[in-house]
Structures are given as structure tokens and as C-alpha cells.
Design a protein around this motif. Structure first.
Motif, mmCIF file in Angstrom:
data_model
loop_
_atom_site.group_PDB
_atom_site.id
_atom_site.type_symbol
_atom_site.label_atom_id
_atom_site.label_comp_id
_atom_site.label_asym_id
_atom_site.label_seq_id
_atom_site.Cartn_x
_atom_site.Cartn_y
_atom_site.Cartn_z
ATOM 1 N N SER A 50 0.796 -1.141 0.013
ATOM 2 C CA SER A 50 -0.069 0.009 -0.514
ATOM 3 C C SER A 50 1.337 1.070 -0.255
ATOM 4 N N PHE A 51 0.890 2.328 -0.463
ATOM 5 C CA PHE A 51 1.098 3.426 -0.812
ATOM 6 C C PHE A 51 1.429 4.322 -0.161
ATOM 7 N N THR A 52 0.017 3.664 1.100
ATOM 8 C CA THR A 52 -0.376 5.116 2.024
ATOM 9 C C THR A 52 -0.304 4.336 3.254
ATOM 10 N N GLN A 53 0.891 3.704 3.055
ATOM 11 C CA GLN A 53 0.982 2.727 4.775
ATOM 12 C C GLN A 53 2.792 2.914 4.212
ATOM 13 N N ARG A 54 3.385 2.752 5.435
ATOM 14 C CA ARG A 54 4.839 3.741 5.451
ATOM 15 C C ARG A 54 5.865 1.980 6.021
ATOM 16 N N HIS A 55 4.867 0.782 5.625
ATOM 17 C CA HIS A 55 5.216 -0.845 6.280
ATOM 18 C C HIS A 55 6.684 -0.852 5.388
ATOM 19 N N LYS A 56 7.135 -1.453 5.637
ATOM 20 C CA LYS A 56 8.697 -2.172 4.692
ATOM 21 C C LYS A 56 8.784 -3.149 4.657
ATOM 22 N N TYR A 57 10.275 -3.466 3.324
ATOM 23 C CA TYR A 57 10.540 -5.691 4.229
ATOM 24 C C TYR A 57 11.504 -5.097 4.975
ATOM 25 N N SER A 58 12.180 -6.083 6.073
ATOM 26 C CA SER A 58 13.496 -5.750 6.483
ATOM 27 C C SER A 58 14.553 -6.834 6.196
ATOM 28 N N THR A 59 15.158 -7.177 6.232
ATOM 29 C CA THR A 59 16.429 -8.237 6.134
ATOM 30 C C THR A 59 15.434 -9.722 7.094
ATOM 31 N N ARG A 60 14.872 -9.407 7.668
ATOM 32 C CA ARG A 60 14.131 -10.582 8.329
ATOM 33 C C ARG A 60 13.314 -11.226 7.229
ATOM 34 N N HIS A 61 12.279 -10.116 6.715
ATOM 35 C CA HIS A 61 11.220 -10.520 5.827
ATOM 36 C C HIS A 61 12.031 -11.356 4.305
ATOM 37 N N ILE A 62 13.196 -10.886 4.498
ATOM 38 C CA ILE A 62 13.832 -11.511 2.693
ATOM 39 C C ILE A 62 14.055 -12.754 3.001
ATOM 40 N N ALA A 63 14.199 -13.576 4.010
ATOM 41 C CA ALA A 63 14.778 -14.401 3.875
ATOM 42 C C ALA A 63 13.182 -15.379 4.011
ATOM 43 N N LEU A 64 12.097 -14.751 4.183
ATOM 44 C CA LEU A 64 10.905 -16.144 5.061
ATOM 45 C C LEU A 64 10.457 -15.478 3.336
ATOM 46 N N LEU A 65 10.711 -14.331 2.776
ATOM 47 C CA LEU A 65 10.514 -14.048 1.649
ATOM 48 C C LEU A 65 10.563 -15.057 0.243
ATOM 49 N N ALA A 66 11.890 -15.553 0.342
ATOM 50 C CA ALA A 66 12.338 -16.522 -0.538
ATOM 51 C C ALA A 66 12.339 -18.037 0.002
ATOM 52 N N LYS A 67 11.953 -18.245 1.416
ATOM 53 C CA LYS A 67 11.118 -19.474 1.693
ATOM 54 C C LYS A 67 10.221 -19.500 0.741
ATOM 55 N N ALA A 68 8.990 -18.904 1.130
ATOM 56 C CA ALA A 68 8.077 -18.432 0.847
ATOM 57 C C ALA A 68 7.861 -19.089 -1.139
ATOM 58 N N PHE A 69 8.475 -18.328 -1.780
ATOM 59 C CA PHE A 69 8.909 -18.388 -2.627
ATOM 60 C C PHE A 69 9.644 -19.398 -3.275
ATOM 61 N N GLY A 70 9.613 -19.990 -2.676
ATOM 62 C CA GLY A 70 11.102 -21.578 -2.653
ATOM 63 C C GLY A 70 11.885 -20.834 -3.359
ATOM 64 N N TYR A 71 13.008 -20.801 -2.869
ATOM 65 C CA TYR A 71 14.256 -20.514 -3.739
ATOM 66 C C TYR A 71 15.469 -20.732 -2.414
ATOM 67 N N LYS A 72 16.370 -21.363 -2.840
ATOM 68 C CA LYS A 72 17.254 -21.423 -2.279
ATOM 69 C C LYS A 72 18.419 -20.968 -1.688
ATOM 70 N N ASN A 73 18.558 -19.693 -2.463
ATOM 71 C CA ASN A 73 19.646 -18.700 -2.084
ATOM 72 C C ASN A 73 18.874 -17.193 -2.698
ATOM 73 N N ILE A 74 19.089 -16.310 -1.251
ATOM 74 C CA ILE A 74 18.174 -14.967 -1.674
ATOM 75 C C ILE A 74 18.877 -14.447 -2.416
ATOM 76 N N SER A 75 19.974 -14.491 -3.077
ATOM 77 C CA SER A 75 20.423 -14.042 -4.483
ATOM 78 C C SER A 75 19.167 -14.061 -5.515
ATOM 79 N N ASP A 76 17.960 -15.039 -5.652
ATOM 80 C CA ASP A 76 17.347 -15.809 -6.492
ATOM 81 C C ASP A 76 16.325 -14.904 -6.341
ATOM 82 N N LEU A 77 15.795 -14.042 -5.573
ATOM 83 C CA LEU A 77 15.228 -13.742 -5.092
ATOM 84 C C LEU A 77 15.008 -11.984 -4.996
#
Length: 115
Positions: A50-77
Motif C-alpha cells: 500500500s502506498f499509504t502505509q509505511r511498512h517495509k520489508y526488513s532483512t528478516r522478511h527477505i529470508a522469509l520471502l525467499a523461503k515462501a517463494f521456494g528459493y534456495k538462495n536469497i540472491s535468486d529473490l
């Protein structure tokens, strides 16, 4: 009813959010599906996108996103171009319902670099 507003962010955060949105849609995830796959509150991804919220992805979220998308390497994300600028100003035009309580659509109309 339309409203226009601007906000400042880093180009990296802006590009990352857009990149994850594109990935999410291409993999058939709803915002809620991705939030639940990450193990965060079901509204989290919607708040980040949302453009009206100030939430962002953190470094913790990057690892969670990689797992959720099924990537073995964060670099793939993180396969998107390196941002050219640090800080940017984003101007957004939103179309609202008649009562002005719900966003029907959002469009980025201008991006200016600040550095």
C-alpha cells in the motif's frame, strides 16, 4: 474522486516492493497467501504494498520471502537492477470510491530522485 499525494522512500525499498509484487502475482499468491506463507500477520504484505502505509520489508522478511517463494538462495529473490539513486520522491494518484473511504486504483505518476 481522485487524490494525489507524495511520499519519500529509498529507491531500493520502492523497487523491492514492486519486484516482490510482480513475483507474488506471477506465482499466483494473493497478498494474504504470501503473508501466511511468510508466517507474518495476514495483512502484512498488503500493508507493505500500500502506498499509504509505511511498512517495509526488513532483512528478516527477505529470508522469509525467499523461503515462501521456494528459493534456495536469497540472491535468486533479489534479481532486479541495482537502484540508481538512494532517496526518491514518489507521487501517486489514487481513485477513490464516491464516499472517499476505499481506494479503487493507484497509479505512480512521478518519481523524482532526491540526491
Amino acid at each position: 474522486m481522485e487524490k494525489t499525494f507524495a511520499f519519500q522512500t529509498t529507491q531500493f525499498d520502492f523497487e523491492l516492493i514492486n519486484h516482490i509484487r510482480t513475483l507474488r502475482k506471477s506465482k499466483g499468491f494473493t497478498k494474504e497467501d504470501l503473508s501466511l506463507a511468510m508466517g507474518v500477520t495476514k495483512t502484512f504484505v498488503g500493508n507493505v504494498e500500500s502506498f499509504t502505509q509505511r511498512h517495509k520489508y526488513s532483512t528478516r522478511h527477505i529470508a522469509l520471502l525467499a523461503k515462501a517463494f521456494g528459493y534456495k538462495n536469497i540472491s535468486d529473490l533479489m534479481k532486479f537492477p541495482t537502484p540508481q539513486y538512494d532517496k526518491i520522491k514518489v507521487t501517486v494518484k489514487q481513485t477513490m470510491n464516491e464516499s472517499g473511504t476505499k481506494v479503487l486504483s493507484s497509479e505512480v505518476v512521478k518519481i523524482e530522485h532526491l540526491n
